[in-house]
Design a protein around this motif. Structure first.
Motif, PDB file in Angstrom:
ATOM      1  N   GLY A  39       0.803  -1.210   0.000  1.00  0.00           N
ATOM      2  CA  GLY A  39       0.000   0.000   0.000  1.00  0.00           C
ATOM      3  C   GLY A  39       0.839   1.265   0.000  1.00  0.00           C
ATOM      4  O   GLY A  39       1.976   1.269   0.481  1.00  0.00           O
ATOM      5  N   PHE A  40       0.249   2.368  -0.531  1.00  0.00           N
ATOM      6  CA  PHE A  40       0.953   3.642  -0.657  1.00  0.00           C
ATOM      7  C   PHE A  40       0.093   4.805  -0.188  1.00  0.00           C
ATOM      8  O   PHE A  40      -1.130   4.795  -0.375  1.00  0.00           O
ATOM      9  CB  PHE A  40       1.271   3.958  -2.134  1.00  0.00           C
ATOM     10  N   GLY A  41       0.746   5.824   0.348  1.00  0.00           N
ATOM     11  CA  GLY A  41       0.228   7.174   0.264  1.00  0.00           C
ATOM     12  C   GLY A  41       0.674   7.667  -1.098  1.00  0.00           C
ATOM     13  O   GLY A  41       1.872   7.744  -1.394  1.00  0.00           O
ATOM     14  N   GLU A  42      -0.261   7.976  -1.972  1.00  0.00           N
ATOM     15  CA  GLU A  42       0.049   8.133  -3.391  1.00  0.00           C
ATOM     16  C   GLU A  42       0.835   9.416  -3.686  1.00  0.00           C
ATOM     17  O   GLU A  42       0.526  10.487  -3.166  1.00  0.00           O
ATOM     18  CB  GLU A  42      -1.240   8.132  -4.218  1.00  0.00           C
ATOM     19  N   LEU A  43       1.843   9.259  -4.534  1.00  0.00           N
ATOM     20  CA  LEU A  43       2.556  10.413  -5.059  1.00  0.00           C
ATOM     21  C   LEU A  43       1.628  11.159  -6.017  1.00  0.00           C
ATOM     22  O   LEU A  43       1.088  10.573  -6.957  1.00  0.00           O
ATOM     23  CB  LEU A  43       3.821   9.961  -5.801  1.00  0.00           C
ATOM     24  N   THR A  44       1.445  12.461  -5.792  1.00  0.00           N
ATOM     25  CA  THR A  44       0.530  13.249  -6.626  1.00  0.00           C
ATOM     26  C   THR A  44       1.252  14.364  -7.387  1.00  0.00           C
ATOM     27  O   THR A  44       0.600  15.168  -8.053  1.00  0.00           O
ATOM     28  CB  THR A  44      -0.588  13.869  -5.774  1.00  0.00           C
ATOM     29  N   ASP A  45       2.571  14.399  -7.302  1.00  0.00           N
ATOM     30  CA  ASP A  45       3.362  15.407  -8.011  1.00  0.00           C
ATOM     31  C   ASP A  45       3.742  14.851  -9.375  1.00  0.00           C
ATOM     32  O   ASP A  45       4.573  13.934  -9.469  1.00  0.00           O
ATOM     33  CB  ASP A  45       4.612  15.741  -7.198  1.00  0.00           C
ATOM     34  N   PRO A  46       3.170  15.374 -10.478  1.00  0.00           N
ATOM     35  CA  PRO A  46       3.448  14.794 -11.797  1.00  0.00           C
ATOM     36  C   PRO A  46       4.904  14.915 -12.222  1.00  0.00           C
ATOM     37  O   PRO A  46       5.428  14.017 -12.902  1.00  0.00           O
ATOM     38  CB  PRO A  46       2.515  15.564 -12.741  1.00  0.00           C
ATOM     39  N   GLU A  47       5.581  15.995 -11.839  1.00  0.00           N
ATOM     40  CA  GLU A  47       6.979  16.153 -12.242  1.00  0.00           C
ATOM     41  C   GLU A  47       7.880  15.153 -11.528  1.00  0.00           C
ATOM     42  O   GLU A  47       8.779  14.565 -12.124  1.00  0.00           O
ATOM     43  CB  GLU A  47       7.440  17.589 -11.988  1.00  0.00           C
ATOM     44  N   GLU A  48       7.640  14.965 -10.231  1.00  0.00           N
ATOM     45  CA  GLU A  48       8.413  13.967  -9.492  1.00  0.00           C
ATOM     46  C   GLU A  48       8.147  12.572 -10.027  1.00  0.00           C
ATOM     47  O   GLU A  48       9.061  11.752 -10.172  1.00  0.00           O
ATOM     48  CB  GLU A  48       8.073  14.036  -8.003  1.00  0.00           C
ATOM     49  N   GLN A  49       6.874  12.288 -10.361  1.00  0.00           N
ATOM     50  CA  GLN A  49       6.550  10.973 -10.905  1.00  0.00           C
ATOM     51  C   GLN A  49       7.231  10.761 -12.262  1.00  0.00           C
ATOM     52  O   GLN A  49       7.721   9.669 -12.552  1.00  0.00           O
ATOM     53  CB  GLN A  49       5.044  10.807 -11.043  1.00  0.00           C
ATOM     54  N   ARG A  50       7.273  11.807 -13.085  1.00  0.00           N
ATOM     55  CA  ARG A  50       7.956  11.684 -14.376  1.00  0.00           C
ATOM     56  C   ARG A  50       9.442  11.369 -14.172  1.00  0.00           C
ATOM     57  O   ARG A  50      10.010  10.514 -14.871  1.00  0.00           O
ATOM     58  CB  ARG A  50       7.793  12.978 -15.180  1.00  0.00           C
ATOM     59  N   LEU A  51      10.064  12.063 -13.227  1.00  0.00           N
ATOM     60  CA  LEU A  51      11.481  11.805 -12.949  1.00  0.00           C
ATOM     61  C   LEU A  51      11.705  10.358 -12.521  1.00  0.00           C
ATOM     62  O   LEU A  51      12.671   9.708 -12.957  1.00  0.00           O
ATOM     63  CB  LEU A  51      11.987  12.759 -11.869  1.00  0.00           C
ATOM     64  N   ARG A  52      10.817   9.844 -11.670  1.00  0.00           N
ATOM     65  CA  ARG A  52      10.963   8.443 -11.227  1.00  0.00           C
ATOM     66  C   ARG A  52      10.765   7.484 -12.393  1.00  0.00           C
ATOM     67  O   ARG A  52      11.502   6.502 -12.528  1.00  0.00           O
ATOM     68  CB  ARG A  52       9.965   8.136 -10.112  1.00  0.00           C
ATOM     69  N   PHE A  53       9.762   7.742 -13.236  1.00  0.00           N
ATOM     70  CA  PHE A  53       9.541   6.888 -14.403  1.00  0.00           C
ATOM     71  C   PHE A  53      10.765   6.892 -15.315  1.00  0.00           C
ATOM     72  O   PHE A  53      11.203   5.837 -15.801  1.00  0.00           O
ATOM     73  CB  PHE A  53       8.312   7.375 -15.184  1.00  0.00           C
ATOM     74  N   GLU A  54      11.334   8.064 -15.569  1.00  0.00           N
ATOM     75  CA  GLU A  54      12.491   8.152 -16.454  1.00  0.00           C
ATOM     76  C   GLU A  54      13.699   7.437 -15.853  1.00  0.00           C
ATOM     77  O   GLU A  54      14.466   6.776 -16.561  1.00  0.00           O
ATOM     78  CB  GLU A  54      12.828   9.617 -16.745  1.00  0.00           C
ATOM     79  N   GLN A  55      13.873   7.566 -14.556  1.00  0.00           N
ATOM     80  CA  GLN A  55      14.959   6.861 -13.886  1.00  0.00           C
ATOM     81  C   GLN A  55      14.790   5.354 -14.030  1.00  0.00           C
ATOM     82  O   GLN A  55      15.757   4.630 -14.320  1.00  0.00           O
ATOM     83  CB  GLN A  55      14.998   7.251 -12.409  1.00  0.00           C
ATOM     84  N   ASP A  56      13.569   4.851 -13.836  1.00  0.00           N
ATOM     85  CA  ASP A  56      13.314   3.421 -13.968  1.00  0.00           C
ATOM     86  C   ASP A  56      13.488   2.966 -15.416  1.00  0.00           C
ATOM     87  O   ASP A  56      13.992   1.854 -15.676  1.00  0.00           O
ATOM     88  CB  ASP A  56      11.898   3.084 -13.489  1.00  0.00           C
ATOM     89  N   ARG A  57      13.104   3.794 -16.371  1.00  0.00           N
ATOM     90  CA  ARG A  57      13.287   3.440 -17.787  1.00  0.00           C
ATOM     91  C   ARG A  57      14.776   3.324 -18.120  1.00  0.00           C
ATOM     92  O   ARG A  57      15.183   2.428 -18.862  1.00  0.00           O
ATOM     93  CB  ARG A  57      12.635   4.479 -18.693  1.00  0.00           C
TER      94      ARG A  57
END
Length: 330
Positions: A254-272
């Motif tokens: 379970g998560f407290g959801e990340l709601t910051d789109p820029e931070e989420q994009r950075l995490r996605f790019e790092q994982d990619r």
């Protein structure tokens, strides 16, 4: 030992109980597409790719989780939603894993992650009461008491007790590698921080935690393992993330959801980038999901393995034993 038909009757009753549990709390049951354009680029989960012919040729992926789609619904204003979804993960086969299985996911808009832990406790009690008329279950000859609040253990506390060092003071690859040397946990020189964490956790920490069959939440995962969770307001070295263990089985995440789109994009790019370095398939960025995050207030969400819940309640040790037709025979 229950027969196959008896287990399937139990499976049906458990599924009905789960649905009724959420209906009674005014959750809406939703249904989202299975074949999607872009799964989350998680580093340890492989999606199954499919080619679909419509008026054009489309390359899609079978969902590994309905998470991104369900959070888009939260952003549209749906307050409390749940789904029992078929999901697919390539290369996962073991007594606890199969390439196709069911996830129960539920989300609460404008809610804290702690509310999900309360949900888990009450859901398990409700299932036990409806199935057995009591608030405990018996799994592998041990009674599991569901009447008390489940223990909550911080990941760092577990590392200090069983690996004998503070994980939060070793958030660099170099320092964690040194700790592996000190406690004589095998690693290879090109291991990432994530790799090293899992080597220590799986060898020194988890085996000690699950010696006790009683349920517990492992909470406050370190920030490098935040995934799609927001960071903790009390300590940014931790994420609002937890996992539920019961009977020695990891049951929910379970998560407290990340709601910051820029931070989420950075995490996605790092994982990619990590996936590319490892030679794994690439997934496009889900721009619709990132756009939806702009409208998402603080929210909480969780995924619970349905087959694992069935295994616990039916007291069996292999995922095939709770399937109407096992995946290998489909």
């Amino acid at each position: 030992m229950a027969t196959h038909k008896e287990r399937m009757l139990m499976r049906t009753k458990i599924t009905q109980t789960v649905r009724q549990f959420f209906v009674d709390q005014d959750f809406m049951e939703v249904d989202t597409p299975l074949a999607i354009f872009a799964p989350a680029p998680e580093v340890h989960i492989e999606a199954v790719s499919v080619n679909i012919q419509t008026h054009t040729h489309e390359h899609r992926f079978l969902q590994t989780s309905p998470e991104l789609a369900m959070k888009r619904l939260l952003a549209q204003g749906f307050a409390k939603i749940f789904q029992i979804a078929p999901v697919f993960r390539d290369g996962e086969t073991s007594p606890l894993h199969t390439p196709e299985f069911r996830l129960l996911e539920w989300y609460r808009r404008d809610a804290s992650w702690e509310s999900l832990m309360d949900d888990c406790e009450q859901l398990l009690r409700t299932c036990a009461e409806n199935l057995f008329g009591r608030e405990y279950i018996t799994f592998q000859h041990q009674d599991i008491d569901l009447t008390k609040s489940f223990q909550r253990i911080r990941v760092n506390d577990a590392f200090e007790e069983f690996a004998h060092f503070s994980l939060l003071e070793n958030l660099t690859t170099e320092s964690l590698m040194e700790k592996c040397e000190e406690i004589e946990v095998f690693y290879i020189p090109d291991d990432t921080w994530d790799d090293l964490y899992h080597r220590v956790f799986l060898n020194r920490v988890e085996p000690e935690l699950i010696k006790n069959n009683q349920p517990f939440f492992l909470t406050h995962y370190p920030a490098p393992l935040a995934s799609l969770a927001t960071l903790s307001g009390e300590d940014h070295r931790c994420a609002e993330r937890f996992e539920l263990y019961i009977g020695g089985i990891e049951l929910a995440n379970g998560f407290g959801e990340l709601t910051d789109p820029e931070e989420q994009r950075l995490r996605f790019e790092q994982d990619r980038r990590w996936r590319a370095e490892e030679g794994l398939q690439d997934y496009p960025i889900d721009e619709r999901f990132l756009k939806a995050l702009e409208e998402l207030p603080p929210s909480a969400g969780i995924a619970l393995g349905v087959e694992r819940l069935l295994m616990l309640l039916c007291d069996v040790q292999h995922i095939d034993e709770v399937a109407f037709i096992p995946w290998s025979e489909a």
